[in-house]
Design a protein around this motif. Structure first.
Motif: not given
Length: 644
Positions: A465-487
Motif C-alpha cells: 500500500t505504501d508503494a501505491q500511495l507513494g506513486e499516487f502522491l508523486d503523480k499529484m505533485e508532478k502534475e501540479g495538483m499539489m499547488k492548489n491543494s491541502i492533502v
C-alpha cells in the motif's frame, strides 16, 4: 423356492400386518396431518440454501445449514398455535413473504454486493437514483422462488377441505414451546459461535454478507430487526429541554473559536484531499526490517508534511466506518454497534456539507462495494455530491475485499482531474485490510522471521500500500495538483489486534506487556501537506481522529458548531477520549477496563487524584452528550431552532 411360495409366505403376511396395524396408520395419519409443515420446511430450506449459494461461492457448511433449519423451526413453531386451516394459510403467507424478501435481497446483492436492512429500507429516499439500476439486475431465475406458490394454490384448497381431528389448545401450546425451544437452542449456539469468532459482528453488522453466510438469511433479518428496534426504543424517550440545553452548552463551549488564530483561513479556496488508509499503524513509519524500510514512500513524504506522531485512533464497533465518522464530523462512535448503521437517518454537519456551502464539489471514493459499512446511505447523509464505489471503477484487478489499491488510486486520480475546482475528495484505501492473507499479490518484500505470521503478512500488505500511495502522491505533485491543494493522510485503526500483541511487542523489542505498552502503539500517522511543502515538521502533541475536522475547519474558515474534538494547530489540551472510557490528557493515561492510571512520561502507575477523578467524570459525560446528540438527532433540532 417358487414365486408363488414367496407370495404366500409369512413375510408378506407380516408386511400386511404392519400396514394394517395401528402404529402404521398413526404414522400415515401424522404425516398427512402435518403435510403442510413438512412441505413448508422442505421448500423454505431449499430456497434459503439456494440463496446462500447465490451470495457465497463456497460450500454451505453444516453449521449454517443447521442455523437455516433452526430459523425455519422458529417460524413453524408460531403456526402450531393456530387451528389447522389458519395454520395452512399462515405458512402459505410466510412462504410468499420470504420468497419476495429473497428476491429483493438477491437483486440488492447483485447491485450493491450487500444485504438489505431495516435502515436501508427506512432511508430509501437517500437511495433515489439507484432504483432503476437495482431493478435492472432482476433475473428470470428469481421466478423459481415463486413457482411453488402458484403450484400450491390448488393443493392448498384441497388440503383445507380434508377432515382433520381437532387438536386441543394445550397440545398446540406444548408443540409450540418444544419446537420453538429447539430452534432457539440451535440459534443460540450459532450466535455464540459467531460472537466468539467475530465479537462485534452481531451488533455492529460490519460485513452483512459474511454474517448472512454464517447464520442464514432469516436469522440475519431477525438480528437486523432486533438491533434496529432495540436502538429505536432506547432512543424513543424525548430529551427534556434542560438535557438538550446541557448538550448545546457543552458544544458552544467546546467550539468556542476565541484565540484560534494560527493558520486560520490559510486553505480557503484550495482543494481538500483526505486519504484514509486501511490499517496504517504508526509503528511502521521510519521502521526497517532486515535493513529494508517498511514504508519508504510515506517516510519520504513525512519529511514534506506536517507530521503528527502522537495521533490516536478512537474507533469502536464500527472500525473503519467510525474513523470516517470522526474524521468527517468530529463525533464519537456509537456506544454499541456502528454509527454508520444506527444513525444513518440523522442530519450531519460534515466537512462535505460545510464545504458545499462554499461551492465546493464533494466526492467520496472507495474500491469496495457501495453497501459495505452502509456507505451508499451514509455518504449521502453527510451531503457528498457523489460516491464512487466499486461499480464506478474498472474492478478487474481485485485483492482481498475489493479493487487493489494500485488500480483504485490510479483510477481515482484520473477522476479527480475531471472534478470541478475547488473540490473535496475523500478517499479510502482497502488492500491492507485484516487479515492480510493475500500476500502473494504484494510482491517479494522480505519480512524475515515473521514470514507466515499475522505481523509478517501485515508488513507485506502495508509495504504494498505504501508503494501505491507513494506513486499516487508523486503523480499529484508532478502534475501540479499539489499547488492548489491541502492533502491529509491518516490511518483508520489498529493493524495488529490485541490477541496478537506479543508479535508486535517482540517486533518492537518491548520487555513489558502491560496496558501502558499496548497504548503506546495504538497510534496512526497523520500527515498534512501544504503547497510547496510549507510547515513541514513533526508535531508531538497528543491528538486524535476527533481533532481532524476542527483543524480543517480552522484552515478552511468553516463554522464550528457540533464538534467534540479540538483544533490541533491551536491550543495543547492533549485530550484523547476513547469510546470505552479510557483517556489521555497529555500527561496521564487512564485505562478504563482496569481502572488504572499511568504517567505518560515514565509508564509508571499512579494513584487517582481528585483532578483525575473529575477528568474521568467529565469525559464520561462528554461521551453521553455525544450519544444524546446522535440518539435524538439533535443537530437537526438545533439547526431548526437557529432557523426559527
Amino acid at each position: 423356492m417358487k414365486i408363488t411360495d414367496i407370495k404366500n409366505s409369512k413375510l408378506f403376511d407380516f408386511a400386511a400386518d404392519i400396514r394394517n396395524s395401528r402404529p402404521f396408520n398413526l404414522v400415515i395419519s401424522l404425516l398427512f396431518d402435518n403435510a403442510d409443515i413438512i412441505l413448508f420446511f422442505i421448500i423454505i430450506f431449499w430456497k434459503l440454501l439456494s440463496y446462500e449459494k447465490n451470495i457465497s461461492s463456497s460450500f454451505v457448511p453444516m453449521s449454517v445449514r443447521l442455523a437455516i433449519a433452526a430459523s425455519i423451526l422458529i417460524l413453524i413453531s408460531f403456526s402450531l398455535i393456530l387451528k389447522k386451516k389458519s395454520r395452512i394459510s399462515f405458512l402459505y403467507t410466510v412462504d410468499i413473504i420470504l420468497s419476495l424478501i429473497l428476491i429483493a435481497d438477491l437483486m440488492y446483492y447483485r447491485y450493491f454486493k450487500d444485504i438489505t436492512t431495516v435502515a436501508a429500507i427506512k432511508n430509501a429516499k437517500l437511495l433515489k437514483g439507484v432504483s432503476a439500476s437495482v431493478t435492472s439486475v432482476a433475473s428470470v431465475k428469481d421466478l423459481w422462488y415463486l413457482v411453488d406458490i402458484l403450484i400450491l394454490v390448488p393443493l392448498k384448497r384441497k388440503y383445507k377441505k380434508a377432515e382433520f381431528g381437532i387438536v386441543p389448545m394445550r397440545r398446540r401450546l406444548v408443540s409450540f414451546i418444544v419446537i420453538l425451544a429447539v430452534g432457539v437452542g440451535i440459534n443460540a449456539k450459532t450466535f455464540y459461535r459467531v460472537s466468539k469468532e467475530q465479537p462485534t459482528l452481531l451488533t455492529a453488522m460490519s460485513n452483512r454478507i459474511y454474517l448472512t453466510t454464517m447464520i442464514g438469511n432469516v436469522n440475519f433479518h431477525i438480528v437486523d430487526s432486533y438491533n434496529y428496534i432495540s436502538t429505536s426504543l432506547k432512543n424513543s424517550k424525548k430529551l427534556s429541554t434542560d438535557e438538550e440545553n446541557k448538550v448545546k452548552t457543552f458544544l458552544q463551549n467546546n467550539n468556542n473559536t476565541t484565540g484560534e488564530t494560527n493558520f486560520k483561513g490559510q486553505a480557503e479556496g484550495k482543494n481538500l484531499i483526505v486519504i484514509q488508509v486501511e490499517a496504517l499503524q504508526g509503528f511502521v513509519i521510519n521502521q526497517k526490517i532486515n535493513g529494508q524500510e517498511i514504508t519508504p514512500n510515506l517516510n519520504r513524504w513525512v519529511n514534506k508534511c506536517m507530521y503528527f506522531d502522537n495521533y490516536y485512533y478512537q474507533v469502536a464497533g464500527g472500525n473503519t466506518s467510525d474513523a470516517e465518522l470522526m474524521s468527517n464530523n468530529s463525533l464519537y462512535p456509537a456506544q454499541s454497534g456502528a454509527a454508520y448503521y444506527t444513525y444513518s437517518g440523522n442530519k450531519y454537519d460534515s466537512i462535505a456539507s460545510e464545504l458545499k456551502d462554499k461551492n465546493y464539489y464533494t466526492a467520496a471514493l472507495h474500491g469496495n462495494t457501495e453497501g459495505f459499512w452502509n456507505r451508499n446511505v451514509m455518504y449521502k447523509a453527510q451531503d457528498f455530491d457523489d460516491f464512487f464505489g466499486e461499480h464506478s471503477f474498472d474492478a478487474s484487478e481485485q485483492i482481498g475485499l475489493g479493487i487493489s489499491d494500485k488500480s483504485f488510486l490510479n483510477q481515482s486520480l484520473e477522476k479527480m482531474k475531471t472534478f470541478k475546482q475547488p473540490y473535496y475528495s475523500f478517499l479510502v484505501t482497502l488492500t491492507s485490510h485484516y487479515p492480510y492473507d493475500a500476500v502473494d499479490k504484494y510482491g517479494s518484500f522480505d519480512v524475515g522471521q515473521y514470514k507466515g505470521t499475522l505481523l509478517g503478512n501485515y508488513l507485506q500488505a502495508i509495504h504494498y500500500t505504501d508503494a501505491q500511495l507513494g506513486e499516487f502522491l508523486d503523480k499529484m505533485e508532478k502534475e501540479g495538483m499539489m499547488k492548489n491543494s491541502i492533502v491529509a493522510l491518516y490511518g483508520d485503526h489498529f493493524a495488529i489486534p490485541k490477541d496478537n500483541e506479543s508479535q508486535l511487542f517482540s517486533f518492537e523489542n518491548e520487555s513489558k506487556n502491560d496496558d501502558y505498552t499496548w497504548f503506546k502503539y495504538q497510534k496512526v500517522p497523520l500527515l498534512i501537506h501544504f503547497p510547496e511543502d510549507k510547515y513541514a515538521g513533526v508535531n508531538h502533541k497528543y491528538t486524535c481522529q476527533m481533532d481532524l475536522y476542527p483543524t480543517l475547519a480552522n484552515l478552511y474558515n468553516l463554522p464550528k458548531n457540533y464538534m467534540f474534538g479540538k483544533d490541533m494547530l491551536n491550543g495543547d489540551s492533549g485530550k484523547v477520549v476513547f469510546r470505552n472510557g479510557s483517556f489521555i490528557d497529555g500527561k496521564n493515561l487512564y485505562v478504563s477496563w482496569t481502572n488504572t492510571y499511568y504517567d505518560l512520561a515514565t509508564g509508571n502507575k499512579i494513584s487517582e487524584t481528585d483532578a483525575l477523578k473529575k477528568e474521568k467524570e467529565d469525559y464520561t459525560k462528554e461521551l453521553e452528550y455525544c450519544d444524546e446528540l446522535q440518539n435524538h438527532n439533535l443537530i437537526k433540532t438545533f439547526d431548526q431552532q437557529k432557523a426559527n
